[in-house]
Motif scaffolding. Sequence first.
Motif, short mmCIF file in Angstrom:
data_model
loop_
_atom_site.label_atom_id
_atom_site.label_comp_id
_atom_site.label_asym_id
_atom_site.label_seq_id
_atom_site.Cartn_x
_atom_site.Cartn_y
_atom_site.Cartn_z
N GLN A 80 -15.49 0.28 4.02
CA GLN A 80 -15.58 -0.33 5.34
C GLN A 80 -14.20 -0.49 5.98
O GLN A 80 -14.05 -0.43 7.20
CB GLN A 80 -16.24 -1.71 5.25
N ARG A 81 -13.18 -0.70 5.14
CA ARG A 81 -11.81 -0.81 5.66
C ARG A 81 -11.24 0.55 6.06
O ARG A 81 -10.18 0.63 6.66
CB ARG A 81 -10.90 -1.41 4.59
N GLY A 82 -11.96 1.61 5.69
CA GLY A 82 -11.48 2.95 6.05
C GLY A 82 -10.65 3.61 4.96
O GLY A 82 -10.03 4.65 5.18
N MET A 83 -10.62 2.98 3.77
CA MET A 83 -9.85 3.59 2.67
C MET A 83 -10.62 4.79 2.13
O MET A 83 -11.85 4.81 2.11
CB MET A 83 -9.65 2.59 1.54
N GLY A 84 -9.88 5.77 1.64
CA GLY A 84 -10.47 6.93 1.00
C GLY A 84 -9.99 7.03 -0.44
O GLY A 84 -9.28 6.14 -0.93
N PRO A 85 -10.35 8.11 -1.12
CA PRO A 85 -9.99 8.25 -2.54
C PRO A 85 -8.50 8.07 -2.83
O PRO A 85 -8.14 7.52 -3.86
CB PRO A 85 -10.47 9.67 -2.87
N PHE A 86 -7.63 8.49 -1.91
CA PHE A 86 -6.18 8.33 -2.16
C PHE A 86 -5.83 6.84 -2.31
O PHE A 86 -5.16 6.44 -3.27
CB PHE A 86 -5.40 8.97 -1.00
N GLU A 87 -6.30 6.04 -1.38
CA GLU A 87 -6.00 4.60 -1.44
C GLU A 87 -6.71 3.94 -2.61
O GLU A 87 -6.20 2.99 -3.21
CB GLU A 87 -6.43 3.91 -0.14
N VAL A 88 -7.90 4.46 -2.94
CA VAL A 88 -8.65 3.87 -4.05
C VAL A 88 -7.90 4.09 -5.37
O VAL A 88 -7.88 3.21 -6.24
CB VAL A 88 -10.08 4.46 -4.09
N GLU A 106 2.36 -8.25 -2.93
CA GLU A 106 2.99 -7.49 -1.85
C GLU A 106 2.27 -6.16 -1.63
O GLU A 106 2.02 -5.75 -0.49
CB GLU A 106 4.45 -7.21 -2.20
N ARG A 107 1.94 -5.49 -2.74
CA ARG A 107 1.25 -4.19 -2.60
C ARG A 107 -0.14 -4.39 -1.99
O ARG A 107 -0.60 -3.60 -1.16
CB ARG A 107 1.14 -3.52 -3.97
N VAL A 108 -0.81 -5.47 -2.41
CA VAL A 108 -2.15 -5.76 -1.86
C VAL A 108 -2.04 -6.03 -0.37
O VAL A 108 -2.81 -5.50 0.45
CB VAL A 108 -2.79 -6.96 -2.59
N SER A 109 -1.06 -6.81 -0.01
CA SER A 109 -0.91 -7.18 1.39
C SER A 109 -0.58 -5.96 2.25
O SER A 109 -1.12 -5.79 3.36
CB SER A 109 0.16 -8.27 1.44
N GLU A 110 0.24 -5.08 1.71
CA GLU A 110 0.60 -3.87 2.45
C GLU A 110 -0.64 -2.99 2.68
O GLU A 110 -0.91 -2.49 3.77
CB GLU A 110 1.69 -3.12 1.66
N LEU A 111 -1.46 -2.87 1.62
CA LEU A 111 -2.67 -2.06 1.72
C LEU A 111 -3.67 -2.68 2.71
O LEU A 111 -4.27 -1.98 3.54
CB LEU A 111 -3.30 -1.98 0.31
N CYS A 112 -3.81 -4.00 2.64
CA CYS A 112 -4.75 -4.67 3.56
C CYS A 112 -4.27 -4.56 5.00
O CYS A 112 -5.08 -4.42 5.92
CB CYS A 112 -4.92 -6.14 3.16
N ASP A 113 -2.96 -4.61 5.20
CA ASP A 113 -2.44 -4.47 6.57
C ASP A 113 -2.67 -3.06 7.11
O ASP A 113 -2.97 -2.87 8.28
CB ASP A 113 -0.93 -4.75 6.61
N ASN A 140 -15.47 6.98 -2.90
CA ASN A 140 -14.47 6.04 -3.41
C ASN A 140 -14.83 5.56 -4.82
O ASN A 140 -13.95 5.37 -5.66
CB ASN A 140 -14.35 4.83 -2.48
N ALA A 141 -16.12 5.34 -5.06
CA ALA A 141 -16.52 4.86 -6.40
C ALA A 141 -16.21 5.93 -7.44
O ALA A 141 -15.73 5.63 -8.54
CB ALA A 141 -18.01 4.51 -6.40
N ARG A 142 -16.43 7.18 -7.07
CA ARG A 142 -16.13 8.27 -8.03
C ARG A 142 -14.63 8.33 -8.30
O ARG A 142 -14.19 8.48 -9.43
CB ARG A 142 -16.63 9.60 -7.49
N ALA A 143 -13.86 8.21 -7.22
CA ALA A 143 -12.39 8.26 -7.38
C ALA A 143 -11.92 7.08 -8.24
O ALA A 143 -11.05 7.24 -9.11
CB ALA A 143 -11.72 8.22 -6.02
N LEU A 144 -12.50 5.91 -7.99
CA LEU A 144 -12.10 4.72 -8.76
C LEU A 144 -12.43 4.89 -10.24
O LEU A 144 -11.62 4.62 -11.12
CB LEU A 144 -12.83 3.49 -8.19
N SER A 145 -13.64 5.38 -10.48
CA SER A 145 -14.08 5.59 -11.85
C SER A 145 -13.18 6.61 -12.56
O SER A 145 -12.70 6.38 -13.68
CB SER A 145 -15.54 6.05 -11.80
N ASP A 146 -12.89 7.72 -11.90
CA ASP A 146 -12.03 8.76 -12.50
C ASP A 146 -10.65 8.19 -12.81
O ASP A 146 -10.09 8.42 -13.88
CB ASP A 146 -11.87 9.96 -11.55
#
Length: 438
Positions: A380-388, A422-429, A303-309
């Motif tokens: 920890q939330r289960g997000m991967g590079p797509f969500e990042v 709204e986008r944050v809340s949708e992602l967190c849900d 995820n850190a690599r995806a975020l950085s890219d």
Amino acid sequence: MAEIGWDALTRNDPDLGALLDSEADHQAATLSMVASASMAPPSVLCANGTVMSNVTAEGYPGARYHPGAVYFDEIEALAIERAEYVFGATYANVQPHSCSSANLAVLAALLPRGGRILALDLDSGGHLTHGASASVSGRYYDVARYGVEPDGRLDYGRILGLALEHGPDVIIAGASAYPRSIDFARFRAIADRVGAYLLADISHIAGLVAAGLHPSPIDHAHVTTTSTYKQLAGPRGGLILLGKDHRQLSPDGRTELRKLMQRAVFPGFQGTPAPSSIAAKARALAIAADIGFQATMKGVVDNARALSDELMTLGYEVLTGGTDNHMVLVDIQSAGLTGIVAERALEECGILVNRNKIPEDRLPPTVGGGLRFGTNILAQRGMGPFEVRECASIVHDVLNGIRLLDATHYEMEGALRESVRERVSELCDRFPLQFDHE
Ligand code: DSN
């Protein structure tokens, strides 16, 4: 037991209970990318809030200065055993109340009064307890500092030159804001060259080290310290670990390091330990030994690599051009903002990222020219590079949409704030904080 306690708390102190409830809701609905944070699973929180808190027992298992420690002895022994197992250590001290107190205890044990430290400069990503002038470590010891090069990386040849010039008693390897791997073997070679002890502080990367995703310092450093909450998802607290040098002698040649560290923590630096916290450390360390934890740590790095890219694609200046660990450092001044403005604007939209000093930063630490992102909680939330990548896009929409008024003030349209929330809340849900098995 925890439920009974919760009922009593909310019944007898509804104000406090409501605040604690609000904090839980807030964490669930907030996108935290604070690099020094992770989410302790419920079983860790539970262990941290048990009747162990009622035990007062100075000393160590089997050698207490109070009665009534029979179960605490077993719990502390379990925590020690698990810490040694997770890190491949020959010795673990699980009593430090934090890594800051662990560092200060180790320095007090290894250094004479006024002794010399060589450590990473705070502005280059070091830590307060590594000899910063505002810290006891900087006031009681003579401190020489190394920095990072213009490319943001450590230069081991230059660090050797500084070690030869200053002749430190202790060299500290470790950082609060350094996105690249640290070569602990090279640090040890430098320490050996000048006859210094090497202290490795792995607070930020302890989870990666435990999962085998960052080279371990345990057998390179004379002493390794870590906090237990940053990447180990444990309680607030610290550990001191020793590897193959556990029988090496103290500076006066009279005491082995393992005994020196025992005394350094108690009675040297602390009195009564925190039994609940030690129970919670035992629980967190059991989780860190699990295969699922390794998968989470792999997710952290991916995820850190995806975020950085993605941040670089969006035009941000990412220090060192990427990351090897969980952390991404951005020069936010190059985007026409300051750290504090970016931090506040993001927080207003439900995103937590902290401002940070970056090398050559002329802004004070309260303002900061950098932003430090971390991906522990996203994984920890289960997000991967797509969500990042979606997180990076949300961050960009906020930072791109605000107007800087001065170094600490900005304007943001209400419509932007609402749409981002709204986008944050949708992602967190979609990726709730959940630790069913932990
Ligand atoms: N050292 C601080 C950080 O890195 O955020 C927290 O302890």
